[in-house]
Each structure stands twice: as C-alpha cells, then as structure tokens.
Design a protein around this motif. Sequence first.
Motif, mmCIF file in Angstrom:
data_model
loop_
_atom_site.group_PDB
_atom_site.id
_atom_site.type_symbol
_atom_site.label_atom_id
_atom_site.label_comp_id
_atom_site.label_asym_id
_atom_site.label_seq_id
_atom_site.Cartn_x
_atom_site.Cartn_y
_atom_site.Cartn_z
ATOM 1 N N GLN A 24 -10.046 -1.302 -19.936
ATOM 2 C CA GLN A 24 -11.290 -1.952 -20.354
ATOM 3 C C GLN A 24 -11.903 -1.267 -21.567
ATOM 4 O O GLN A 24 -12.434 -1.921 -22.469
ATOM 5 C CB GLN A 24 -12.267 -1.969 -19.178
ATOM 6 C CG GLN A 24 -11.815 -2.882 -18.057
ATOM 7 C CD GLN A 24 -12.638 -2.734 -16.794
ATOM 8 O OE1 GLN A 24 -13.254 -1.695 -16.563
ATOM 9 N NE2 GLN A 24 -12.637 -3.758 -15.957
ATOM 10 N N THR A 27 -10.153 -2.345 -24.634
ATOM 11 C CA THR A 27 -10.593 -3.677 -25.048
ATOM 12 C C THR A 27 -11.852 -3.610 -25.896
ATOM 13 O O THR A 27 -12.007 -4.341 -26.877
ATOM 14 C CB THR A 27 -10.845 -4.556 -23.813
ATOM 15 O OG1 THR A 27 -9.619 -4.702 -23.082
ATOM 16 C CG2 THR A 27 -11.335 -5.938 -24.214
ATOM 17 N N GLU A 115 -18.342 -2.633 -20.576
ATOM 18 C CA GLU A 115 -17.842 -3.410 -21.699
ATOM 19 C C GLU A 115 -18.902 -3.617 -22.766
ATOM 20 O O GLU A 115 -18.605 -3.999 -23.884
ATOM 21 C CB GLU A 115 -17.309 -4.758 -21.201
ATOM 22 C CG GLU A 115 -16.088 -4.607 -20.300
ATOM 23 C CD GLU A 115 -15.530 -5.938 -19.864
ATOM 24 O OE1 GLU A 115 -15.830 -6.939 -20.537
ATOM 25 O OE2 GLU A 115 -14.791 -5.971 -18.882
#
Length: 229
Positions: A24, A27, A115
């Motif tokens: 994550q 990303t 995120e």
Amino acid sequence: MRTIELHKSVTASNDRDADLLRGQMRTTGQLLINLMSSPGSGKTSLLSRTIQDMTDVSIAVLEADIASDVDALRIEALGARSIQAHTDGMCHMDAGMTRRSLEALAAEHGGNSQESAGREDLIFLENVGNLICPAEFDTGAGLDVMILSVPEGDDKPLKYPLMFSRAHALVITKTDTLSYFDFDLKACMDRVRKLNPKIRAFPVSAKTGEGMEAWENWLRDQLRTWRSH
C-alpha cells in the motif's frame, strides 16, 4: 502533534500484515523507513539534521516510545509532522501498530487511511530504543536502518547480530567523538560486513554535518528507486 496509545496487534500474521502495508505504501509512492537503535544513539538528532538539510523532500516522523512525547515535540519544532505512539510497555513496533500510527498521521491531514497519510515523501518510524526486539518484528517499512553511535563501542555487531543482519543500511553516529572513545571503525565494519555483505554504511556527525550529504543522497536515491517499481 497527536499522541496515540498502541497495543499489540491482534492479527494472526504480522508478516502478512507487513507485506500488505508495504504494498500500500508503494502505491502511494511514500517510503517508510524503520530506524532501529539503542537508547541514546542519536536517532532524533540524526532525524533533526536530516529534516533541516533535506528541504527538497517532505518528511514526517512516527515516534514510538514507551512513554513521553519529548522526541515528537522536538521534530514538530522543526516544521515536520509527527505522531507520538505509546507502545503500552512493549519494546518494539509491529506492522499493525505501524499501520495505526500512519492512520493517525492521515487523520491529522484530513484522511482516513495510510493511503492519504499526507504530502510527505519520506516517513520515518523511530522505533523503540533497544537492539533486540525491534529486529524481530517486520513493521511493513520499505527500508530498515540500524543506528550505532561511537560511544556504544565497535563490538555491538558481535553481541546483537540479528539487527545488523537485517538492516539495509547502518548509520554510525557521533563520529565527532571518535578521538574520545576506543572505537575502531574498520573493525566494526569488518564485523558488520561478515553478517551483512550488502549493507550500506554512513559514518556521520549530526552535530558537525560530517557525512550527512552521503546519507541524505542515499535517501533520495532510495526514494526514486521505490517510486520506479
């Protein structure tokens, strides 16, 4: 600056959680770096100098301690965002605890998960200070960095091999004190490289700035590499 109370992760597999967190973070393009060392090695001083020098890179810090918020306040005074994580007496961070710290960082920036942990390029996890437990738990970081200070002695790789074995880089701090201590830099590095031939080493002094440029350029290179994969 927020202070959060953390407890041991209740998930079954820390390694699984760590791999998921790493994916994550890749990303988002943010590089999480796990800093491990004994108490008093100069982690916060190293971070403070790094933050002051690397004005081209945005940095946040997750400060993990059993108690107090001294280090987090010091980091925030430099203009970097910081979260103080209390570990409920535990001597290390695990992946679940790291995730909750990132979520708290995101909440301060109006997000609801790691995120959206903010605008930062680099996020440092200043792990609880000791040379045993932190080496045994994967935090989900993209890089593990070991810090050893000159006053601690050059024999530490012999006594705590696991931490030196798993680290991607070793920062030897307080090199401005070499003339005052019986610390053999070459002997230390010979011992470290027997455990970990690929480790990168950076002798530095956060006080004088000696060696900091090489360390900071390596961080920039690692961030570019992280984002290119």
